[in-house]
Motif scaffolding. Structure first.
Motif, PDB file in Angstrom:
ATOM      1  N   ALA A 262       0.836  -1.209   0.000  1.00  0.00           N
ATOM      2  CA  ALA A 262       0.000   0.000   0.000  1.00  0.00           C
ATOM      3  C   ALA A 262       0.865   1.252   0.000  1.00  0.00           C
ATOM      4  CB  ALA A 262      -0.918  -0.005   1.219  1.00  0.00           C
ATOM      5  N   ALA A 263       1.947   1.239   0.781  1.00  0.00           N
ATOM      6  CA  ALA A 263       2.849   2.406   0.785  1.00  0.00           C
ATOM      7  C   ALA A 263       3.472   2.620  -0.579  1.00  0.00           C
ATOM      8  CB  ALA A 263       3.943   2.200   1.847  1.00  0.00           C
ATOM      9  N   LEU A 264       3.865   1.527  -1.238  1.00  0.00           N
ATOM     10  CA  LEU A 264       4.469   1.640  -2.568  1.00  0.00           C
ATOM     11  C   LEU A 264       3.456   2.173  -3.583  1.00  0.00           C
ATOM     12  CD1 LEU A 264       6.939   1.082  -4.362  1.00  0.00           C
ATOM     13  CD2 LEU A 264       6.061  -1.226  -4.720  1.00  0.00           C
ATOM     14  N   LEU A 265       2.213   1.688  -3.520  1.00  0.00           N
ATOM     15  CA  LEU A 265       1.188   2.142  -4.461  1.00  0.00           C
ATOM     16  C   LEU A 265       0.844   3.617  -4.235  1.00  0.00           C
ATOM     17  CD1 LEU A 265      -1.208  -0.957  -4.499  1.00  0.00           C
ATOM     18  CD2 LEU A 265       0.434  -0.247  -6.244  1.00  0.00           C
ATOM     19  N   VAL A 266       0.729   4.023  -2.974  1.00  0.00           N
ATOM     20  CA  VAL A 266       0.436   5.429  -2.678  1.00  0.00           C
ATOM     21  C   VAL A 266       1.550   6.323  -3.202  1.00  0.00           C
ATOM     22  CG1 VAL A 266       0.209   7.102  -0.803  1.00  0.00           C
ATOM     23  CG2 VAL A 266      -1.039   4.943  -0.698  1.00  0.00           C
ATOM     24  N   GLN A 267       2.796   5.896  -2.973  1.00  0.00           N
ATOM     25  CA  GLN A 267       3.929   6.694  -3.456  1.00  0.00           C
ATOM     26  C   GLN A 267       3.917   6.803  -4.981  1.00  0.00           C
ATOM     27  OE1 GLN A 267       7.037   5.155  -4.859  1.00  0.00           O
ATOM     28  NE2 GLN A 267       8.061   7.120  -5.081  1.00  0.00           N
ATOM     29  N   LEU A 393      11.588  -5.212  -1.628  1.00  0.00           N
ATOM     30  CA  LEU A 393      11.792  -3.940  -0.937  1.00  0.00           C
ATOM     31  C   LEU A 393      10.634  -3.616  -0.004  1.00  0.00           C
ATOM     32  CD1 LEU A 393      13.217  -1.678  -3.794  1.00  0.00           C
ATOM     33  CD2 LEU A 393      14.465  -2.629  -1.852  1.00  0.00           C
ATOM     34  N   THR A 394       9.430  -4.154  -0.293  1.00  0.00           N
ATOM     35  CA  THR A 394       8.253  -3.846   0.517  1.00  0.00           C
ATOM     36  C   THR A 394       7.965  -4.927   1.555  1.00  0.00           C
ATOM     37  OG1 THR A 394       6.733  -4.956  -1.021  1.00  0.00           O
ATOM     38  CG2 THR A 394       7.248  -2.654  -1.475  1.00  0.00           C
ATOM     39  N   ILE A 395       8.824  -5.934   1.644  1.00  0.00           N
ATOM     40  CA  ILE A 395       8.552  -7.074   2.533  1.00  0.00           C
ATOM     41  C   ILE A 395       9.516  -7.052   3.710  1.00  0.00           C
ATOM     42  CG2 ILE A 395       8.421  -9.583   2.688  1.00  0.00           C
ATOM     43  CD1 ILE A 395       7.916  -9.614  -0.314  1.00  0.00           C
ATOM     44  N   ALA A 396       8.983  -7.113   4.904  1.00  0.00           N
ATOM     45  CA  ALA A 396       9.823  -7.137   6.098  1.00  0.00           C
ATOM     46  C   ALA A 396      10.580  -8.458   6.169  1.00  0.00           C
ATOM     47  CB  ALA A 396       8.958  -6.953   7.337  1.00  0.00           C
ATOM     48  N   GLY A 397      11.760  -8.420   6.787  1.00  0.00           N
ATOM     49  CA  GLY A 397      12.552  -9.634   6.901  1.00  0.00           C
ATOM     50  C   GLY A 397      11.841 -10.721   7.678  1.00  0.00           C
ATOM     51  N   THR A 398      11.147 -10.331   8.748  1.00  0.00           N
ATOM     52  CA  THR A 398      10.398 -11.308   9.536  1.00  0.00           C
ATOM     53  C   THR A 398       9.340 -11.994   8.682  1.00  0.00           C
ATOM     54  OG1 THR A 398      10.674  -9.783  11.384  1.00  0.00           O
ATOM     55  CG2 THR A 398       9.185 -11.623  11.711  1.00  0.00           C
ATOM     56  N   VAL A 399       8.654 -11.208   7.857  1.00  0.00           N
ATOM     57  CA  VAL A 399       7.608 -11.747   6.987  1.00  0.00           C
ATOM     58  C   VAL A 399       8.205 -12.725   5.980  1.00  0.00           C
ATOM     59  CG1 VAL A 399       5.912 -11.139   5.225  1.00  0.00           C
ATOM     60  CG2 VAL A 399       6.157  -9.727   7.264  1.00  0.00           C
ATOM     61  N   LEU A 400       9.324 -12.340   5.374  1.00  0.00           N
ATOM     62  CA  LEU A 400       9.958 -13.215   4.396  1.00  0.00           C
ATOM     63  C   LEU A 400      10.389 -14.529   5.049  1.00  0.00           C
ATOM     64  CD1 LEU A 400      11.008 -13.579   1.508  1.00  0.00           C
ATOM     65  CD2 LEU A 400      13.153 -12.528   2.239  1.00  0.00           C
ATOM     66  N   GLY A 401      10.932 -14.433   6.262  1.00  0.00           N
ATOM     67  CA  GLY A 401      11.338 -15.649   6.969  1.00  0.00           C
ATOM     68  C   GLY A 401      10.160 -16.566   7.241  1.00  0.00           C
ATOM     69  N   ILE A 402       9.042 -15.999   7.692  1.00  0.00           N
ATOM     70  CA  ILE A 402       7.850 -16.811   7.959  1.00  0.00           C
ATOM     71  C   ILE A 402       7.333 -17.444   6.673  1.00  0.00           C
ATOM     72  CG2 ILE A 402       5.421 -16.660   8.660  1.00  0.00           C
ATOM     73  CD1 ILE A 402       6.267 -14.578  10.731  1.00  0.00           C
ATOM     74  N   ALA A 403       7.349 -16.676   5.579  1.00  0.00           N
ATOM     75  CA  ALA A 403       6.866 -17.212   4.305  1.00  0.00           C
ATOM     76  C   ALA A 403       7.743 -18.374   3.832  1.00  0.00           C
ATOM     77  CB  ALA A 403       6.850 -16.099   3.257  1.00  0.00           C
ATOM     78  N   LEU A 404       9.061 -18.239   3.961  1.00  0.00           N
ATOM     79  CA  LEU A 404       9.965 -19.307   3.520  1.00  0.00           C
ATOM     80  C   LEU A 404       9.790 -20.558   4.370  1.00  0.00           C
ATOM     81  CD1 LEU A 404      13.224 -17.245   2.807  1.00  0.00           C
ATOM     82  CD2 LEU A 404      11.699 -18.282   1.131  1.00  0.00           C
ATOM     83  N   ILE A 405       9.633 -20.385   5.666  1.00  0.00           N
ATOM     84  CA  ILE A 405       9.477 -21.564   6.537  1.00  0.00           C
ATOM     85  C   ILE A 405       8.159 -22.265   6.264  1.00  0.00           C
ATOM     86  CG2 ILE A 405       8.932 -22.141   8.933  1.00  0.00           C
ATOM     87  CD1 ILE A 405      11.326 -20.713   9.823  1.00  0.00           C
ATOM     88  N   ASN A 406       7.083 -21.495   6.035  1.00  0.00           N
ATOM     89  CA  ASN A 406       5.785 -22.110   5.756  1.00  0.00           C
ATOM     90  C   ASN A 406       5.801 -22.895   4.452  1.00  0.00           C
ATOM     91  OD1 ASN A 406       3.339 -21.480   7.593  1.00  0.00           O
ATOM     92  ND2 ASN A 406       4.543 -19.594   7.622  1.00  0.00           N
ATOM     93  N   THR A 407       6.692 -22.507   3.509  1.00  0.00           N
ATOM     94  CA  THR A 407       6.727 -23.169   2.196  1.00  0.00           C
ATOM     95  C   THR A 407       7.740 -24.303   2.159  1.00  0.00           C
ATOM     96  OG1 THR A 407       6.160 -21.070   1.170  1.00  0.00           O
ATOM     97  CG2 THR A 407       7.024 -22.778  -0.283  1.00  0.00           C
ATOM     98  N   PHE A 408       8.923 -24.037   2.707  1.00  0.00           N
ATOM     99  CA  PHE A 408       9.998 -25.020   2.598  1.00  0.00           C
ATOM    100  C   PHE A 408      10.261 -25.752   3.920  1.00  0.00           C
ATOM    101  CE2 PHE A 408      11.095 -21.704  -0.602  1.00  0.00           C
ATOM    102  CZ  PHE A 408      10.825 -22.473  -1.732  1.00  0.00           C
ATOM    103  N   GLY A 409       9.287 -25.741   4.807  1.00  0.00           N
ATOM    104  CA  GLY A 409       9.421 -26.466   6.072  1.00  0.00           C
ATOM    105  C   GLY A 409       9.037 -27.921   5.955  1.00  0.00           C
ATOM    106  N   ASN A 410       8.284 -28.279   4.909  1.00  0.00           N
ATOM    107  CA  ASN A 410       7.902 -29.679   4.673  1.00  0.00           C
ATOM    108  C   ASN A 410       7.608 -29.842   3.181  1.00  0.00           C
ATOM    109  OD1 ASN A 410       5.169 -28.704   4.269  1.00  0.00           O
ATOM    110  ND2 ASN A 410       5.051 -28.545   6.493  1.00  0.00           N
TER     111      ASN A 410
END
Length: 551
Positions: A262-267, A393-410
């Motif tokens: 949303a911040a990127l789109l507004v900008q 650039l718009t994704i927090a590191g914590t979010v990226l980590g959670i997304a990777l674990i949810n996908t490549f955890g099993n």
């Protein structure tokens, strides 16, 4: 759709491979995370996570805190960075050149080191309160709104400064001079010409600061215990995953992604309405300040530099200070903390160096290929590549980590619990910067040079290595060095992805601070700063690479 790629199968293959890589390692994890936030364990559509998020006060409060903190820090950063940029770009005064070092100083110091140092300065047992206590005075608690806004502003204002400074330097002075020659007062020239032309740069800087703040983990985790924000709460929810809140972690992570997009789109919406065509190469002439005006400007620069450098200074002093648990005995001297960090427990340093090297090598190769495709092989595929490569650039590191674990955890490809997933996260987090650095010189390279090479019978790939690569090499090398040093300080993704036996330097520093072993944390911080600044110094002064400055 294919454009010029239709005639060049090698570059077409590389474009497809780049898109497939980003689709598999970035879009698929994000899609999986978003999908899990709206599905139940039985794979039926279920919005209970979002309903719970907006119905429970603790979640709503973290959402509001994130927005308020992002807005406050963005406003303060634009005011501080913008004021500094105007002073340096439009005025001449003693020591103005020191400001060119600000990006070098502030961008590479890890968040967790900055937070720990300000705790030592402004904390309840910090240096300032120690000096004030005999006078019967004491600062308000640093663990509050003012502490968060202060520390995060000092940690992020340089993004706004760089964006606004570049905008000011790229202006055409003819427009302002024409208005003044027609008798317009200076105030109306500033409000009617200068400010409208500068707004795209201001919005760009504000967007970068806002996305950094809402995704920041280190500073809110250490100072914001009483002011929970989404990035930290998502991490706590992830740690408590065994407690049955798996849907809530994906819900909060998805909301953070939504805020960044949303911040990127507004900008983009605001900037697209304010495009101005100007002649470059004639920036406004700087005014020479004298007397009290020069004194005030110089003092302001010194104050900002002191505030920016103080975290590093405090960390170095504390690293040599004897300590018993959390009690620091300033005035003494010891090498015990360094002996522990460098000799008895050096694994975090080795892990950080290894992961940063792997991510930088992969990121640099990808950046060269992606930048060339985006600029020189324009097509529908490369336009999609440009969009996808900007997404991290718009994704927090914590979010990226959670997304990777949810996908490549099993499943058929399990990466969780290996160094590969950490290097992958670092690659995705930092590669957009490298691509942007390589795109700049490619825009200035005439297509006719490469076409002339190919018309003489040289293959497209050989022409790329003989003509294109030498042109963009300095920018790519500078971006690689910057990627390497910023990867060394990566915490927000590491804190989610690391596992036993693979701790990195920022994680070790965070854990030592969390355990009140500040002196040992500072010793690790000094080692990390040396690891960062020594390559930077070599790159700038020996290899003449423009890394981390605003030249």
């Amino acid at each position: 759709m294919l454009g010029t790629l239709r005639r060049d199968p090698v570059w077409l293959g590389l474009a497809v491979l780049s898109l497939l890589s980003l689709g598999f390692f970035l879009l698929w994890p994000l899609g999986t995370m978003l999908g899990k936030s709206v599905t139940s364990p039985g794979l039926t559509i279920d919005f209970s996570g979002y309903i719970r998020f907006f119905s429970e006060r603790s979640y709503r409060q973290s959402f509001v805190n994130t927005l308020v903190l992002g807005g406050a820090v963005t406003l303060c950063s634009v005011l501080l960075g913008g004021g500094l940029a105007v002073a340096v770009a439009r005025c001449r005064f003693p020591l103005a050149g020191l400001v060119a070092l600000l990006p070098l100083v502030t961008l590479v110091i890890p968040d967790v080191v900055v937070a720990a140092s300000w705790v030592l300065v402004l904390g309840k047992q910090g240096l300032v309160n120690t000096l004030l206590r005999p006078l019967g005075a004491e600062l308000p608690s640093l663990y509050s709104w003012w502490g968060l806004v202060l520390v995060m502003t000092l940690n992020n204002y340089v993004y706004a400064f760089v964006a606004i400074f570049v905008g000011l330097r790229s202006m055409d002075r003819n427009l302002e001079e024409a208005a003044l020659s027609l008798g317009r007062p200076i105030g109306r020239v500033v409000c009617g010409i200068t400010l409208p032309m500068l707004l795209p740069s201001i919005f760009a800087g504000a967007m970068i600061v806002f996305t950094h703040v809402i995704g920041s983990f280190g500073v809110p985790a250490i100072i914001g215990a009483r002011t929970p924000v989404l990035a930290v709460k998502a991490y706590h929810e992830f740690v408590n995953e065994m407690g049955g809140s798996a849907q809530m972690q994906t819900t909060m992570a998805s909301i953070l992604v939504g805020l960044g997009v949303a911040a990127l789109l507004v900008q983009k919406l605001l900037v697209e309405r304010r495009q101005y065509q100007m002649e470059s190469g004639r920036p406004p002439v700087a005014v020479t300040l004298t007397g009290w005006r020069a004194g005030m400007a110089t003092t302001s620069v010194l104050v900002v530099m002191a505030l920016s450098l103080s975290p590093a200074v405090v960390v170095v002093v504390t690293a040599f200070t004897p300590a018993i648990g959390p009690v620091l005995n300033y005035g003494g001297f010891t090498l015990e903390h360094f002996a522990h960090a460098a000799l008895r427990s050096p694994d975090p340093l080795y892990h950080s160096l290894f992961l940063a090297t792997v991510a930088t090598c992969a990121g640099s190769l990808f950046a060269i290929v992606a930048a060339y495709l985006i600029v020189k092989r324009r097509s529908g595929l490369t336009h999609a590549l440009d969009v996808f490569v900007t997404l991290p650039l718009t994704i927090a590191g914590t979010v990226l980590g959670i997304a990777l674990i949810n996908t490549f955890g099993n499943g058929w490809l399990v990466l969780t619990g290996s160094w590969t997933i950490m290097a992958l996260a670092y690659f995705l987090r930092r590669v957009p910067t490298s691509v942007r650095a390589a795109i700049g010189p490619l825009h200035n390279l005439k297509d006719s040079l490469e076409e002339a090479s190919m018309s003489l019978g040289v293959s497209p790939i050989r022409s790329f290595f003989k003509v294109v690569l030498p042109t963009i090499w300095p920018a790519v090398a500078a971006a690689a060095v910057l990627m390497w040093v910023t990867t060394l300080s990566e915490l927000s993704a590491s804190i989610v992805l690391y596992f036993g036996g693979m701790s990195t330097m920022p994680i070790e520093i965070f854990q030592q601070v969390d355990s009140d072993r500040l002196a040992l944390a500072c010793a690790y911080s000094v080692l990390l700063l040396l690891t960062i600044f020594v390559p930077l110094a070599l790159a700038r002064w020996k290899l003449r690479l423009k890394v981390g400055g605003i030249e």
